[in-house]
Design an enzyme around this catalytic site. Structure first.
Site, mmCIF file in Angstrom:
data_model
loop_
_atom_site.group_PDB
_atom_site.id
_atom_site.type_symbol
_atom_site.label_atom_id
_atom_site.label_comp_id
_atom_site.label_asym_id
_atom_site.label_seq_id
_atom_site.Cartn_x
_atom_site.Cartn_y
_atom_site.Cartn_z
ATOM 1 N N ASN A 7 0.876 -1.173 0.000
ATOM 2 C CA ASN A 7 0.000 0.000 0.000
ATOM 3 C C ASN A 7 0.914 1.223 0.000
ATOM 4 O O ASN A 7 1.494 1.570 1.021
ATOM 5 C CB ASN A 7 -0.887 -0.038 1.244
ATOM 6 C CG ASN A 7 -1.859 1.119 1.301
ATOM 7 O OD1 ASN A 7 -1.795 2.037 0.464
ATOM 8 N ND2 ASN A 7 -2.742 1.108 2.275
ATOM 9 N N ARG A 91 -2.560 -2.092 -3.455
ATOM 10 C CA ARG A 91 -3.772 -1.302 -3.269
ATOM 11 C C ARG A 91 -3.661 -0.102 -4.210
ATOM 12 O O ARG A 91 -2.689 0.651 -4.144
ATOM 13 C CB ARG A 91 -3.880 -0.830 -1.827
ATOM 14 C CG ARG A 91 -5.066 0.065 -1.643
ATOM 15 C CD ARG A 91 -5.088 0.686 -0.277
ATOM 16 N NE ARG A 91 -6.236 1.555 -0.164
ATOM 17 C CZ ARG A 91 -6.254 2.676 0.538
ATOM 18 N NH1 ARG A 91 -5.187 3.069 1.193
ATOM 19 N NH2 ARG A 91 -7.327 3.412 0.578
ATOM 20 N N HIS A 180 -12.753 2.671 -0.033
ATOM 21 C CA HIS A 180 -12.742 1.584 0.969
ATOM 22 C C HIS A 180 -13.431 0.330 0.433
ATOM 23 O O HIS A 180 -13.935 -0.493 1.207
ATOM 24 C CB HIS A 180 -13.480 1.975 2.271
ATOM 25 C CG HIS A 180 -12.877 3.100 3.043
ATOM 26 N ND1 HIS A 180 -13.623 4.085 3.649
ATOM 27 C CD2 HIS A 180 -11.586 3.396 3.337
ATOM 28 C CE1 HIS A 180 -12.831 4.939 4.263
ATOM 29 N NE2 HIS A 180 -11.583 4.549 4.088
ATOM 30 N N ARG A 241 -11.750 15.068 7.983
ATOM 31 C CA ARG A 241 -12.531 15.499 6.803
ATOM 32 C C ARG A 241 -13.956 15.854 7.203
ATOM 33 O O ARG A 241 -14.563 15.185 8.033
ATOM 34 C CB ARG A 241 -12.572 14.379 5.765
ATOM 35 C CG ARG A 241 -11.259 14.144 5.091
ATOM 36 C CD ARG A 241 -11.323 12.978 4.110
ATOM 37 N NE ARG A 241 -10.139 12.153 4.241
ATOM 38 C CZ ARG A 241 -10.092 10.858 3.977
ATOM 39 N NH1 ARG A 241 -11.167 10.221 3.534
ATOM 40 N NH2 ARG A 241 -8.978 10.180 4.121
ATOM 41 N N GLU A 385 -8.101 -5.574 5.114
ATOM 42 C CA GLU A 385 -7.937 -5.225 3.699
ATOM 43 C C GLU A 385 -6.743 -5.948 3.078
ATOM 44 O O GLU A 385 -6.788 -6.336 1.912
ATOM 45 C CB GLU A 385 -7.780 -3.704 3.566
ATOM 46 C CG GLU A 385 -9.098 -2.985 3.809
ATOM 47 C CD GLU A 385 -8.945 -1.489 4.046
ATOM 48 O OE1 GLU A 385 -8.505 -1.106 5.140
ATOM 49 O OE2 GLU A 385 -9.262 -0.722 3.139
#
Ligand code: AMP
Length: 397
Positions: A7, A91, A180, A241, A385
């Site tokens: 990743n 990823r 996601h 965010r 993940e």
């Protein structure tokens, strides 16, 4: 076979080496500050002490080389030879409308990922750098791209179009994509598995509540709606965010604070959410909980606003799904924070949600946390993940 999961960020690289047969993590680690002074690799081999290697890393090629060296090192390594790595799974954040599933990487795929950088300028170029660095250091080893957006490509048009002139979709591909996806896919599949049911027979809402947060509605095994949009800024309130807001705020704040649109965008991405709402306490829920315990009103407002929005999204997905069978909480906050799970579940009592609070308090474990007579099954399902990426990579070979 061993699968290396990568990743890659613009100055970082996270990795895990996974044994595809036992699904065991053999080693994992993180490289930080690539290309800037103070580069450091933290390598965590299973069953051995962690190793911290501080050495200059000019670029991602050097970082990947150091990761490989750490994996085969005679003291802190976990494999005898590089040839034991059968594949690399990357990823990749944005797959646009082009990729609705994981693919093996070739030159054409790399070109597509590069072109999609327009939609994810902070992520896709970094992902591509990681891919190139692995190609260089592990020639001939198959590499796969697993896209964050792919799982959401089944959304119907009515769920992904914005109410703006159609030409922006045609000219610039402005639409909702969702992120996601690997987590939403893994958690919804795992929730069905735990319940001993076929995912195709369930209406599942997955709440991925981490530092970034998103919700998805999964019907008959396919995503029909999700809360993130063109970028990961839309939807829930997150660590830093803002999530959904009146777009007119951009112009208004810009004028009042003398900030450009780009600068306001940075505020919305980096200084808003829980961090901003709490008056700067923290983006981390552990700090928010501690501040609330000390009577901090803004921290309480942040938590309440966060939970209220999560609950509203879940209820709105009853429309997307035509009812809800399962709500699954996952990621850092979803797996660990009882207060968030409880507040959100209580809002949904009108839908027949009844929680077993002793179970709802359990952290980080796969658990059914609703009572037998609850109309909706509430679950905690830790996400994984990396494992999902390793599985998808293997499936492509
Ligand atoms: P993630 O992005 O999934 O790693 O989630 C990160 C967030 O999860 C942090 O900002 C924390 O708010 C929350 N979190 C992680 N671990 C814990 C924990 N042990 N207890 C409470 N919250 C946690």
């Amino acid at each position: 076979m061993k699968v290396l999961v990568i990743n890659c960020g613009s100055s970082s690289l996270k990795y895990q080496l996974i044994d595809s047969e036992s699904e065991e993590v053999l080693a994992k680690g993180l490289v930080e500050r690539i290309g800037i002074p103070g580069s450091v690799l933290t390598h965590r081999p299973e069953g051995k002490d962690k190793v911290v290697i501080e050495t200059p890393m000019e670029d991602h090629n050097i970082a990947v080389k150091l990761v490989i060296d750490a994996l085969v090192d005679k003291d802190h390594g976990v494999i005898a030879d590089l040839s034991e790595i059968g594949a690399v799974g990357h990823r990749v954040v944005h797959g646009g409308e082009k990729f609705n599933k994981a693919v093996l990487i070739n030159d054409a795929v790399k070109k597509d990922i590069e072109e999609l950088s327009a939609l994810a300028p902070l992520h896709n170029p970094a992902n591509l750098i990681g891919i190139n660095a692995c190609e260089k250091n592990m020639p001939g080893v198959p590499q796969a791209a697993i896209f964050d957006t792919a799982f959401h490509q089944t959304m119907p048009k009515k769920a992904y179009m914005y109410g703006i002139p159609y030409e922006y979709y045609e000219k610039y591909k402005v639409r909702r994509y969702g992120f996601h996806g690997t987590s939403h896919d893994y958690v919804s599949a795992r929730a069905a598995e735990i319940l001993g049911k076929d995912r195709k027979d369930l209406k599942i809402v997955v709440c991925h509540l981490g530092n970034g947060a998103s919700i998805s509605a999964v019907k008959n095994g396919e995503c029909v709606d999700t809360s993130m949009g063109l970028t990961p800024l839309e939807g829930l309130i997150m660590g830093t965010r803002s999530g959904d807001l009146d777009p007119a705020i951009l112009d208004y704040i810009g004028e009042k604070e003398n900030l450009s649109a780009k600068e306001v965008n940075t505020v919305l991405n980096k200084k808003s959410g829980i961090l901003g709402l709490s008056g700067g306490v923290s983006s981390d829920f552990r700090d928010i909980d501690a501040a609330i315990a000390e009577g901090n009103e803004k921290a309480k407002t942040a938590l309440d606003t966060y939970c209220y929005r999560v609950a509203k999204y879940i209820a709105s997905y009853a429309v997307a799904l035509g009812g809800i069978d399962v709500i699954a909480f996952t990621a850092g906050v979803g797996e660990n924070n009882y207060v968030v799970r409880k507040q959100v579940s209580d809002y949904l009592a009108f839908l027949g949600v009844k929680t077993d609070d002793e179970k709802l308090k359990i952290r980080g474990e796969e658990i059914v946390a609703s009572t037998p007579d609850s109309k909706i099954t509430i679950m905690i399902v830790p996400t994984n993940e990396e494992l999902a990426i390793a599985r998808q990579t293997l499936a492509l070979l």
